[in-house]
Design a protein around this motif. Structure first.
Motif, PDB file in Angstrom:
ATOM      1  N   ARG A   7       0.821  -1.213   0.000  1.00 52.74           N
ATOM      2  CA  ARG A   7       0.000   0.000   0.000  1.00 52.74           C
ATOM      3  C   ARG A   7       0.853   1.260   0.000  1.00 52.74           C
ATOM      4  O   ARG A   7       0.609   2.202  -0.754  1.00 52.74           O
ATOM      5  CB  ARG A   7      -0.939   0.010   1.210  1.00 52.74           C
ATOM      6  N   MET A   8       1.881   1.260   0.827  1.00 48.45           N
ATOM      7  CA  MET A   8       2.737   2.445   0.895  1.00 48.45           C
ATOM      8  C   MET A   8       3.636   2.548  -0.332  1.00 48.45           C
ATOM      9  O   MET A   8       3.988   3.635  -0.767  1.00 48.45           O
ATOM     10  CB  MET A   8       3.577   2.422   2.173  1.00 48.45           C
ATOM     11  N   GLY A   9       3.998   1.391  -0.919  1.00 50.15           N
ATOM     12  CA  GLY A   9       4.729   1.411  -2.182  1.00 50.15           C
ATOM     13  C   GLY A   9       3.894   2.037  -3.282  1.00 50.15           C
ATOM     14  O   GLY A   9       4.398   2.795  -4.123  1.00 50.15           O
ATOM     15  N   LEU A  10       2.592   1.752  -3.283  1.00 49.68           N
ATOM     16  CA  LEU A  10       1.679   2.374  -4.243  1.00 49.68           C
ATOM     17  C   LEU A  10       1.612   3.885  -4.011  1.00 49.68           C
ATOM     18  O   LEU A  10       1.634   4.673  -4.967  1.00 49.68           O
ATOM     19  CB  LEU A  10       0.291   1.752  -4.131  1.00 49.68           C
ATOM     20  N   ALA A  11       1.557   4.299  -2.748  1.00 55.23           N
ATOM     21  CA  ALA A  11       1.546   5.729  -2.431  1.00 55.23           C
ATOM     22  C   ALA A  11       2.845   6.393  -2.895  1.00 55.23           C
ATOM     23  O   ALA A  11       2.832   7.518  -3.401  1.00 55.23           O
ATOM     24  CB  ALA A  11       1.343   5.933  -0.930  1.00 55.23           C
ATOM     25  N   LEU A  12       3.957   5.701  -2.738  1.00 60.37           N
ATOM     26  CA  LEU A  12       5.249   6.219  -3.193  1.00 60.37           C
ATOM     27  C   LEU A  12       5.257   6.362  -4.715  1.00 60.37           C
ATOM     28  O   LEU A  12       5.696   7.389  -5.251  1.00 60.37           O
ATOM     29  CB  LEU A  12       6.367   5.287  -2.723  1.00 60.37           C
ATOM     30  N   LEU A  13       4.764   5.368  -5.414  1.00 59.76           N
ATOM     31  CA  LEU A  13       4.654   5.432  -6.871  1.00 59.76           C
ATOM     32  C   LEU A  13       3.735   6.584  -7.297  1.00 59.76           C
ATOM     33  O   LEU A  13       4.016   7.277  -8.276  1.00 59.76           O
ATOM     34  CB  LEU A  13       4.133   4.093  -7.409  1.00 59.76           C
ATOM     35  N   ALA A  14       2.685   6.814  -6.540  1.00 59.72           N
ATOM     36  CA  ALA A  14       1.777   7.931  -6.833  1.00 59.72           C
ATOM     37  C   ALA A  14       2.512   9.266  -6.724  1.00 59.72           C
ATOM     38  O   ALA A  14       2.288  10.178  -7.538  1.00 59.72           O
ATOM     39  CB  ALA A  14       0.576   7.895  -5.883  1.00 59.72           C
ATOM     40  N   MET A  15       3.394   9.406  -5.750  1.00 63.52           N
ATOM     41  CA  MET A  15       4.137  10.666  -5.607  1.00 63.52           C
ATOM     42  C   MET A  15       5.137  10.841  -6.748  1.00 63.52           C
ATOM     43  O   MET A  15       5.366  11.953  -7.219  1.00 63.52           O
ATOM     44  CB  MET A  15       4.854  10.727  -4.252  1.00 63.52           C
ATOM     45  N   PHE A  16       5.729   9.745  -7.224  1.00 64.86           N
ATOM     46  CA  PHE A  16       6.602   9.826  -8.394  1.00 64.86           C
ATOM     47  C   PHE A  16       5.811  10.322  -9.599  1.00 64.86           C
ATOM     48  O   PHE A  16       6.245  11.224 -10.314  1.00 64.86           O
ATOM     49  CB  PHE A  16       7.234   8.453  -8.676  1.00 64.86           C
ATOM     50  N   PHE A  72       7.411  20.842  -5.719  1.00 68.85           N
ATOM     51  CA  PHE A  72       8.302  19.704  -5.970  1.00 68.85           C
ATOM     52  C   PHE A  72       8.931  19.247  -4.658  1.00 68.85           C
ATOM     53  O   PHE A  72       8.937  18.053  -4.345  1.00 68.85           O
ATOM     54  CB  PHE A  72       9.373  20.093  -6.988  1.00 68.85           C
ATOM     55  N   LEU A  73       9.459  20.196  -3.884  1.00 63.86           N
ATOM     56  CA  LEU A  73      10.075  19.858  -2.599  1.00 63.86           C
ATOM     57  C   LEU A  73       9.054  19.219  -1.663  1.00 63.86           C
ATOM     58  O   LEU A  73       9.335  18.183  -1.042  1.00 63.86           O
ATOM     59  CB  LEU A  73      10.691  21.102  -1.952  1.00 63.86           C
ATOM     60  N   GLY A  74       7.864  19.814  -1.559  1.00 64.82           N
ATOM     61  CA  GLY A  74       6.833  19.257  -0.674  1.00 64.82           C
ATOM     62  C   GLY A  74       6.420  17.852  -1.086  1.00 64.82           C
ATOM     63  O   GLY A  74       6.255  16.967  -0.242  1.00 64.82           O
ATOM     64  N   THR A  75       6.276  17.636  -2.391  1.00 66.60           N
ATOM     65  CA  THR A  75       5.897  16.314  -2.890  1.00 66.60           C
ATOM     66  C   THR A  75       7.016  15.313  -2.639  1.00 66.60           C
ATOM     67  O   THR A  75       6.759  14.152  -2.282  1.00 66.60           O
ATOM     68  CB  THR A  75       5.534  16.393  -4.391  1.00 66.60           C
ATOM     69  N   MET A  76       8.249  15.758  -2.775  1.00 69.75           N
ATOM     70  CA  MET A  76       9.389  14.893  -2.491  1.00 69.75           C
ATOM     71  C   MET A  76       9.410  14.507  -1.004  1.00 69.75           C
ATOM     72  O   MET A  76       9.693  13.353  -0.657  1.00 69.75           O
ATOM     73  CB  MET A  76      10.694  15.593  -2.873  1.00 69.75           C
TER      74      MET A  76
END
Length: 193
Positions: free
Chosen positions: A47-56, A85-89
């Motif tokens: 689930r968190m990997g999906l969230a990480l991919l969403a931020m990418f 960009f910084l906030g999303t990172m």
């Protein structure tokens, strides 16, 4: 400046980011209500990997949207882009932690997860939420001023940016996802005309 993104590519990146964010945020809301805790814990990395991919995907979308309006958005657009960009990172960093460190903590030191966060964790969460919100509000305002995208989508982005203060809690990324998706859909449609 030549854009590295065609309108269609920027639009597709935005639509992909929207889909991934919606799936991630809705799963964070519904799974605890519909599945046993053991399933919730077992799927944390996924689930968190999906969230990480969403931020990418959101970083790609942000870059594509910015590239479509560089001259019109001016300095405010650049500031909005860089801060968003910084906030999303920073949000992506939290999701990375949740995907890869969280399960190890749950297994090896579960008492850490039951104590109230404090100190540097709260400071980091506040900085993440405030940076994310400030960047997306500014980018939304710059987009409104630039007039490249539908103005209502830009207003939604700026308003959704305010909800970004709580970006680390579901469902507060959903309004931004809808604004990004709206702009992406508009780009795809305008690119095919």
């Amino acid at each position: 400046m030549t854009s590295p993104f065609t309108a269609r590519q920027a639009g597709l990146a935005s639509i992909a980011a929207t889909g991934l964010i919606l799936i991630s945020q809705v799963s964070q809301l519904l799974l605890p209500l519909t599945m046993p805790e053991s399933f919730w814990i077992a799927t944390q990395s996924l689930r968190m990997g999906l969230a990480l991919l969403a931020m990418f995907a959101l970083l790609l979308a942000l870059t594509g949207l910015y590239a479509r309006q560089v001259p019109e958005s001016g300095e405010l657009g650049l500031v909005g882009y860089l801060v968003a960009f910084l906030g999303t990172m920073l949000v992506a960093g939290d999701w990375w932690y949740e995907a890869f460190i969280g399960p190890a903590l749950r297994e090896r030191a579960p008492e850490i997860l039951t104590t109230a966060p404090g100190g540097s964790i709260l400071i980091g969460a506040a900085l993440t939420g405030l940076t994310f919100a400030a960047g997306w509000v500014t980018f939304g305002l710059a987009s409104f001023r630039a007039g490249v995208f539908p103005r209502r989508a830009a207003v939604l982005m700026a308003v959704a940016g305010v909800a970004g203060v709580l970006t680390l809690i579901s469902p507060f990324q959903i309004p931004l996802a809808l604004a990004v998706g709206w702009m992406g859909l508009w780009l795809v449609r305008s690119g095919t005309r």
